[in-house]
Write a protein that holds these residues in place. Structure first.
Motif, PDB file in Angstrom:
ATOM      1  N   PHE A 147       0.833  -1.203   0.000  1.00  0.00           N
ATOM      2  CA  PHE A 147       0.000   0.000   0.000  1.00  0.00           C
ATOM      3  C   PHE A 147       0.864   1.248   0.000  1.00  0.00           C
ATOM      4  CE2 PHE A 147       0.299  -1.174   4.542  1.00  0.00           C
ATOM      5  CZ  PHE A 147       0.676   0.023   5.138  1.00  0.00           C
ATOM      6  N   LEU A 148       0.338   2.259  -0.665  1.00  0.00           N
ATOM      7  CA  LEU A 148       1.003   3.557  -0.761  1.00  0.00           C
ATOM      8  C   LEU A 148       0.051   4.622  -0.253  1.00  0.00           C
ATOM      9  CD1 LEU A 148       3.292   5.452  -1.845  1.00  0.00           C
ATOM     10  CD2 LEU A 148       2.044   5.470  -4.032  1.00  0.00           C
ATOM     11  N   LEU A 149       0.535   5.434   0.685  1.00  0.00           N
ATOM     12  CA  LEU A 149      -0.224   6.553   1.231  1.00  0.00           C
ATOM     13  C   LEU A 149       0.534   7.825   0.874  1.00  0.00           C
ATOM     14  CD1 LEU A 149      -1.005   5.013   4.755  1.00  0.00           C
ATOM     15  CD2 LEU A 149      -2.440   4.939   2.706  1.00  0.00           C
ATOM     16  N   ALA A 150       0.022   8.574  -0.089  1.00  0.00           N
ATOM     17  CA  ALA A 150       0.734   9.748  -0.589  1.00  0.00           C
ATOM     18  C   ALA A 150       0.669  10.897   0.406  1.00  0.00           C
ATOM     19  CB  ALA A 150       0.136  10.181  -1.926  1.00  0.00           C
ATOM     20  N   GLY A 151       1.829  11.480   0.660  1.00  0.00           N
ATOM     21  CA  GLY A 151       1.901  12.604   1.592  1.00  0.00           C
ATOM     22  C   GLY A 151       3.001  13.563   1.181  1.00  0.00           C
ATOM     23  N   ARG A 163      -0.099  -1.682   8.565  1.00  0.00           N
ATOM     24  CA  ARG A 163      -1.091  -0.724   8.084  1.00  0.00           C
ATOM     25  C   ARG A 163      -1.362   0.369   9.131  1.00  0.00           C
ATOM     26  NH1 ARG A 163      -3.703   0.360   3.040  1.00  0.00           N
ATOM     27  NH2 ARG A 163      -4.837   2.254   3.601  1.00  0.00           N
ATOM     28  N   LEU A 164      -1.540  -0.012  10.381  1.00  0.00           N
ATOM     29  CA  LEU A 164      -1.839   0.979  11.413  1.00  0.00           C
ATOM     30  C   LEU A 164      -0.672   1.947  11.595  1.00  0.00           C
ATOM     31  CD1 LEU A 164      -3.602  -1.298  14.069  1.00  0.00           C
ATOM     32  CD2 LEU A 164      -4.669   0.237  12.394  1.00  0.00           C
ATOM     33  N   MET A 165       0.535   1.426  11.566  1.00  0.00           N
ATOM     34  CA  MET A 165       1.703   2.300  11.660  1.00  0.00           C
ATOM     35  C   MET A 165       1.769   3.220  10.454  1.00  0.00           C
ATOM     36  SD  MET A 165       5.763   1.398  12.037  1.00  0.00           S
ATOM     37  CE  MET A 165       5.853   1.794  13.793  1.00  0.00           C
ATOM     38  N   GLY A 166       1.503   2.674   9.268  1.00  0.00           N
ATOM     39  CA  GLY A 166       1.537   3.494   8.065  1.00  0.00           C
ATOM     40  C   GLY A 166       0.539   4.632   8.117  1.00  0.00           C
ATOM     41  N   GLU A 167      -0.659   4.345   8.607  1.00  0.00           N
ATOM     42  CA  GLU A 167      -1.678   5.392   8.706  1.00  0.00           C
ATOM     43  C   GLU A 167      -1.273   6.464   9.717  1.00  0.00           C
ATOM     44  OE1 GLU A 167      -5.221   3.213   9.549  1.00  0.00           O
ATOM     45  OE2 GLU A 167      -5.511   2.600   7.447  1.00  0.00           O
ATOM     46  N   HIS A 168      -0.640   6.046  10.808  1.00  0.00           N
ATOM     47  CA  HIS A 168      -0.184   7.028  11.804  1.00  0.00           C
ATOM     48  C   HIS A 168       0.887   7.937  11.196  1.00  0.00           C
ATOM     49  CE1 HIS A 168       0.699   8.486  15.918  1.00  0.00           C
ATOM     50  NE2 HIS A 168       1.924   8.618  15.429  1.00  0.00           N
ATOM     51  N   LEU A 169       1.847   7.343  10.511  1.00  0.00           N
ATOM     52  CA  LEU A 169       2.917   8.146   9.915  1.00  0.00           C
ATOM     53  C   LEU A 169       2.377   9.049   8.801  1.00  0.00           C
ATOM     54  CD1 LEU A 169       5.752   5.463   9.762  1.00  0.00           C
ATOM     55  CD2 LEU A 169       5.516   7.345  11.404  1.00  0.00           C
ATOM     56  N   HIS A 170       1.431   8.547   8.047  1.00  0.00           N
ATOM     57  CA  HIS A 170       0.820   9.356   6.998  1.00  0.00           C
ATOM     58  C   HIS A 170       0.126  10.572   7.597  1.00  0.00           C
ATOM     59  CE1 HIS A 170      -2.489  10.169   3.976  1.00  0.00           C
ATOM     60  NE2 HIS A 170      -1.394  10.380   3.288  1.00  0.00           N
ATOM     61  N   LEU A 228       5.105   3.891   1.952  1.00  0.00           N
ATOM     62  CA  LEU A 228       4.989   2.731   1.071  1.00  0.00           C
ATOM     63  C   LEU A 228       5.328   1.481   1.864  1.00  0.00           C
ATOM     64  CD1 LEU A 228       4.658   1.324  -1.682  1.00  0.00           C
ATOM     65  CD2 LEU A 228       7.103   1.796  -2.103  1.00  0.00           C
ATOM     66  N   ALA A 229       4.377   0.554   1.952  1.00  0.00           N
ATOM     67  CA  ALA A 229       4.604  -0.747   2.581  1.00  0.00           C
ATOM     68  C   ALA A 229       4.719  -1.790   1.486  1.00  0.00           C
ATOM     69  CB  ALA A 229       3.468  -1.093   3.543  1.00  0.00           C
ATOM     70  N   ILE A 230       5.822  -2.495   1.452  1.00  0.00           N
ATOM     71  CA  ILE A 230       6.066  -3.470   0.390  1.00  0.00           C
ATOM     72  C   ILE A 230       5.692  -4.878   0.844  1.00  0.00           C
ATOM     73  CG2 ILE A 230       7.931  -2.079  -0.577  1.00  0.00           C
ATOM     74  CD1 ILE A 230       9.874  -4.179   0.746  1.00  0.00           C
ATOM     75  N   ARG A 231       5.633  -5.776  -0.135  1.00  0.00           N
ATOM     76  CA  ARG A 231       5.463  -7.202   0.142  1.00  0.00           C
ATOM     77  C   ARG A 231       6.738  -7.915  -0.269  1.00  0.00           C
ATOM     78  NH1 ARG A 231       4.232 -11.788  -2.747  1.00  0.00           N
ATOM     79  NH2 ARG A 231       4.025 -10.558  -4.660  1.00  0.00           N
TER      80      ARG A 231
END
Length: 254
Positions: free
Chosen positions: A9-13, A32-39, A46-49
């Motif tokens: 997932f990519l969260l543009a900021g 995902r939760l960490m990514g949303e907090h940082l966003h 960007l979280a990779i697989r």
């Protein structure tokens, strides 16, 4: 075909990007939760697989640790096309790759969450069969039933390929050899009750990284899943964001 939660997932900021790397047999959904907090703090995330994850255990068994590192490099290349500054956050084996990436590519900061430089005694790693004897052999993995997390975070494999455990141990050995080349500012977070990655790993990293700016953050009541543990993850997210934002704060003061 991917399991639910395996999608990157990519969260543009903003211009400061953060590359998130999950751990062995894990999924991007775990971060995902960490990514949303940082966003929410203004970062592009960007979280990779990692290759072989979130598909089938047979797929995982065919991957070498260089395949996983190539997944990390690909993510870095994507984020480099979007952001002017990149930091890396990794959980468990993902933290090993985060540090190795910092030694070969331009990164601003690194956050290591429960890096398994030493495997906890409870895991019985000394009983791992030889590489030759591990081919096409699997061990069961307990079902994860965490609550109040993204559903995909519970969709981990039910078996682990023994040959893949060898690959994980190999990349840990690479980090031990290369640890002095990790010179960027680093936050080393670890749960004192981690029964997967020995908490002594944090001490080892703190003592051996080449970084002059390094912080050790030990959570006395936490286990291995720092990005998912309720009551713990909020502390980890806040400390991570503060660490990653430190350069911007210093620049404002100048």
């Amino acid at each position: 075909m991917h399991l639910q939660g395996a999608e990157p997932f990519l969260l543009a900021g903003g211009a400061h990007g953060v590359l998130l790397i999950h751990g062995f047999t894990g999924l991007p959904a775990e971060l995902r939760l960490m990514g949303e907090h940082l966003h929410a703090q203004g970062f592009t995330v960007l979280a990779i697989r990692l290759a072989g994850h979130g598909t089938t255990v047979e797929d995982l068994s065919r991957m070498a640790h260089e395949d996983w590192m190539d997944s990390v490099r690909d993510g870095y290349a994507i984020l480099s096309g979007i952001c002017t500054r990149i930091s890396v956050v990794g959980h468990s084996m993902g933290a090993v790759f985060a540090m190795l990436l910092s030694a070969e590519a331009e990164t601003a900061r690194v956050v290591s969450l429960c890096a398994p430089v030493m495997i906890a005694p409870e895991q019985g790693i000394e009983h791992l069969p030889t590489r030759a004897a591990s081919v096409d052999r699997y061990v069961p993995k307990a079902r994860r039933t965490l609550h109040n997390v993204p559903q995909g975070a519970n969709n981990t494999y039910r078996r682990m390929p023994l040959i893949s455990i060898h690959e994980m141990m190999d990349v840990i050995a690479v980090l031990r050899r290369e640890i002095g080349r990790v010179t960027v500012p680093i936050l080393i977070a670890h749960g004192a009750r981690d029964h997967t990655a020995d908490p002594r790993s944090a001490d080892y990293l703190y003592e051996h990284v080449g970084s002059t700016q390094r912080e050790k953050y030990i959570l006395p009541d936490a286990g291995h899943l720092l990005p998912l543990e309720a009551g713990i993850r909020e502390l980890v997210f806040a400390r991570t964001a503060a660490f990653l934002l430190a350069d911007a704060a210093q620049e404002r003061e100048l």
